[in-house]
Write a protein that holds these residues in place. Structure first.
Motif, PDB file in Angstrom:
ATOM      1  N   ASP A   1       0.809  -1.214   0.000  1.00 26.53           N
ATOM      2  CA  ASP A   1       0.000   0.000   0.000  1.00 26.53           C
ATOM      3  C   ASP A   1       0.846   1.269   0.000  1.00 26.53           C
ATOM      4  O   ASP A   1       0.318   2.371  -0.011  1.00 26.53           O
ATOM      5  CB  ASP A   1      -0.975   0.010   1.176  1.00 26.53           C
ATOM      6  N   GLY A   2       2.167   1.139   0.013  1.00 27.47           N
ATOM      7  CA  GLY A   2       3.049   2.293  -0.029  1.00 27.47           C
ATOM      8  C   GLY A   2       3.185   3.034   1.286  1.00 27.47           C
ATOM      9  O   GLY A   2       3.762   4.106   1.333  1.00 27.47           O
ATOM     10  N   LEU A   3       2.666   2.478   2.360  1.00 23.73           N
ATOM     11  CA  LEU A   3       2.739   3.110   3.672  1.00 23.73           C
ATOM     12  C   LEU A   3       3.734   2.357   4.549  1.00 23.73           C
ATOM     13  O   LEU A   3       3.644   1.147   4.682  1.00 23.73           O
ATOM     14  CB  LEU A   3       1.364   3.097   4.352  1.00 23.73           C
TER      15      LEU A   3
ATOM     16  N   ASP B   1       4.305   6.264   8.440  1.00 20.82           N
ATOM     17  CA  ASP B   1       3.048   6.721   7.844  1.00 20.82           C
ATOM     18  C   ASP B   1       1.855   6.168   8.631  1.00 20.82           C
ATOM     19  O   ASP B   1       0.915   6.900   8.943  1.00 20.82           O
ATOM     20  CB  ASP B   1       2.929   6.257   6.386  1.00 20.82           C
ATOM     21  N   ARG B   2       1.902   4.885   8.935  1.00 17.70           N
ATOM     22  CA  ARG B   2       0.800   4.259   9.667  1.00 17.70           C
ATOM     23  C   ARG B   2       0.644   4.853  11.070  1.00 17.70           C
ATOM     24  O   ARG B   2      -0.467   5.062  11.545  1.00 17.70           O
ATOM     25  CB  ARG B   2       0.999   2.754   9.752  1.00 17.70           C
ATOM     26  N   ALA B   3       1.752   5.143  11.719  1.00 23.19           N
ATOM     27  CA  ALA B   3       1.693   5.756  13.049  1.00 23.19           C
ATOM     28  C   ALA B   3       1.095   7.162  12.968  1.00 23.19           C
ATOM     29  O   ALA B   3       0.285   7.551  13.821  1.00 23.19           O
ATOM     30  CB  ALA B   3       3.086   5.793  13.678  1.00 23.19           C
ATOM     31  N   ILE B   4       1.478   7.901  11.937  1.00 26.97           N
ATOM     32  CA  ILE B   4       0.916   9.234  11.738  1.00 26.97           C
ATOM     33  C   ILE B   4      -0.585   9.139  11.507  1.00 26.97           C
ATOM     34  O   ILE B   4      -1.375   9.883  12.102  1.00 26.97           O
ATOM     35  CB  ILE B   4       1.620   9.957  10.566  1.00 26.97           C
TER      36      ILE B   4
ATOM     37  N   ARG C   1       2.079  16.187   4.702  1.00 28.13           N
ATOM     38  CA  ARG C   1       1.877  16.833   3.395  1.00 28.13           C
ATOM     39  C   ARG C   1       1.907  15.806   2.269  1.00 28.13           C
ATOM     40  O   ARG C   1       1.099  15.869   1.340  1.00 28.13           O
ATOM     41  CB  ARG C   1       2.929  17.905   3.168  1.00 28.13           C
ATOM     42  N   ALA C   2       2.830  14.853   2.336  1.00 28.63           N
ATOM     43  CA  ALA C   2       2.915  13.814   1.297  1.00 28.63           C
ATOM     44  C   ALA C   2       1.684  12.905   1.331  1.00 28.63           C
ATOM     45  O   ALA C   2       1.145  12.554   0.282  1.00 28.63           O
ATOM     46  CB  ALA C   2       4.194  12.995   1.481  1.00 28.63           C
ATOM     47  N   LEU C   3       1.241  12.523   2.524  1.00 31.09           N
ATOM     48  CA  LEU C   3       0.045  11.676   2.637  1.00 31.09           C
ATOM     49  C   LEU C   3      -1.185  12.403   2.100  1.00 31.09           C
ATOM     50  O   LEU C   3      -2.057  11.797   1.477  1.00 31.09           O
ATOM     51  CB  LEU C   3      -0.174  11.247   4.094  1.00 31.09           C
TER      52      LEU C   3
ATOM     53  N   GLY D   1      -3.432  11.620  -1.481  1.00 30.07           N
ATOM     54  CA  GLY D   1      -4.841  11.290  -1.300  1.00 30.07           C
ATOM     55  C   GLY D   1      -5.100  10.289  -0.192  1.00 30.07           C
ATOM     56  O   GLY D   1      -6.230   9.843  -0.007  1.00 30.07           O
ATOM     57  N   VAL D   2      -4.056   9.895   0.546  1.00 27.14           N
ATOM     58  CA  VAL D   2      -4.245   8.976   1.673  1.00 27.14           C
ATOM     59  C   VAL D   2      -5.041   9.691   2.759  1.00 27.14           C
ATOM     60  O   VAL D   2      -5.989   9.141   3.318  1.00 27.14           O
ATOM     61  CB  VAL D   2      -2.895   8.469   2.222  1.00 27.14           C
ATOM     62  N   ILE D   3      -4.670  10.932   3.042  1.00 31.94           N
ATOM     63  CA  ILE D   3      -5.466  11.792   3.919  1.00 31.94           C
ATOM     64  C   ILE D   3      -6.324  12.631   2.988  1.00 31.94           C
ATOM     65  O   ILE D   3      -5.807  13.400   2.179  1.00 31.94           O
ATOM     66  CB  ILE D   3      -4.571  12.700   4.795  1.00 31.94           C
ATOM     67  N   SER D   4      -7.632  12.460   3.090  1.00 25.63           N
ATOM     68  CA  SER D   4      -8.523  13.144   2.151  1.00 25.63           C
ATOM     69  C   SER D   4      -9.040  14.472   2.680  1.00 25.63           C
ATOM     70  O   SER D   4      -9.726  15.192   1.967  1.00 25.63           O
ATOM     71  CB  SER D   4      -9.698  12.239   1.773  1.00 25.63           C
ATOM     72  N   GLY D   5      -8.736  14.796   3.914  1.00 30.03           N
ATOM     73  CA  GLY D   5      -9.163  16.085   4.430  1.00 30.03           C
ATOM     74  C   GLY D   5      -9.194  16.088   5.943  1.00 30.03           C
ATOM     75  O   GLY D   5      -9.081  15.049   6.591  1.00 30.03           O
ATOM     76  N   PHE D   6      -9.347  17.267   6.479  1.00 30.94           N
ATOM     77  CA  PHE D   6      -9.502  17.459   7.911  1.00 30.94           C
ATOM     78  C   PHE D   6     -10.794  18.245   8.085  1.00 30.94           C
ATOM     79  O   PHE D   6     -10.961  19.302   7.487  1.00 30.94           O
ATOM     80  CB  PHE D   6      -8.321  18.262   8.484  1.00 30.94           C
TER      81      PHE D   6
END
Length: 165
Positions: free
Chosen positions: A14-16, A20-23, A54-56, A60-65
């Protein structure tokens, strides 16, 4: 292959990676935490944390806040899940239906499905009359809609995506 040694891609599919997973897990638990607190929780430098977030986001891994608002707090005490079947001759207009329905103020979520129904629409309204009015005016009156089935929501628990499980 270099020097007779075959290289292996050790990145997860999944490229993580673990950072990344901890974040993601930390932000899923508290999306408002500061970058400094996130970096400390994950065990990386603040600059690394910021760059990773920023990279996530860019990937598109993080789609918004966003803030999650309790519908009851804004006068929408009744929720329903409405299954919608689109008319067979109107299948070419499925995207149009989804676009239209998403703009309606009662709509919380729209799910496009494979199966007996084409959509499930999650709505919130002031009361059962508001749900009925939505079904009659927004759905039953829509020429694209073949049928609907409404289920009232008694309780709702949002869990979110779990990271690392």
């Amino acid at each position: 292959m270099a020097d007779g040694v075959e290289s292996q891609d050790l990145r997860p599919r999944d490229g993580l990676d673990e950072v990344d997973r901890a974040i993601l897990a930390a932000l899923a638990a508290d999306g408002r935490m500061s970058n400094a607190a996130l970096a400390e929780a994950v065990g990386v430098a603040a600059s690394t944390s910021l760059a990773r977030v920023r990279a996530l986001t860019a990937r598109g891994v993080i789609s918004g806040f966003r803030a999650t608002i309790d519908p009851r707090a804004v006068g929408r005490d009744m929720q329903a899940l409405i299954s919608v079947a689109i008319r067979a001759g109107a299948r070419a207009n499925i995207a149009r239906f989804a676009e239209e329905i998403r703009t309606m103020p009662e709509v919380i979520q729209v799910f496009f499905l494979g199966g007996a129904e084409d959509f499930i629409v999650h709505v919130a309204a002031r009361d059962s009359d508001g749900i009925r009015d939505f079904v009659l005016e927004a759905l039953s009156a829509n020429p694209l809609v073949a049928s609907t089935r409404t289920s009232m929501v008694f309780d709702h628990h949002f869990i979110g995506v779990r990271v690392g499980d």
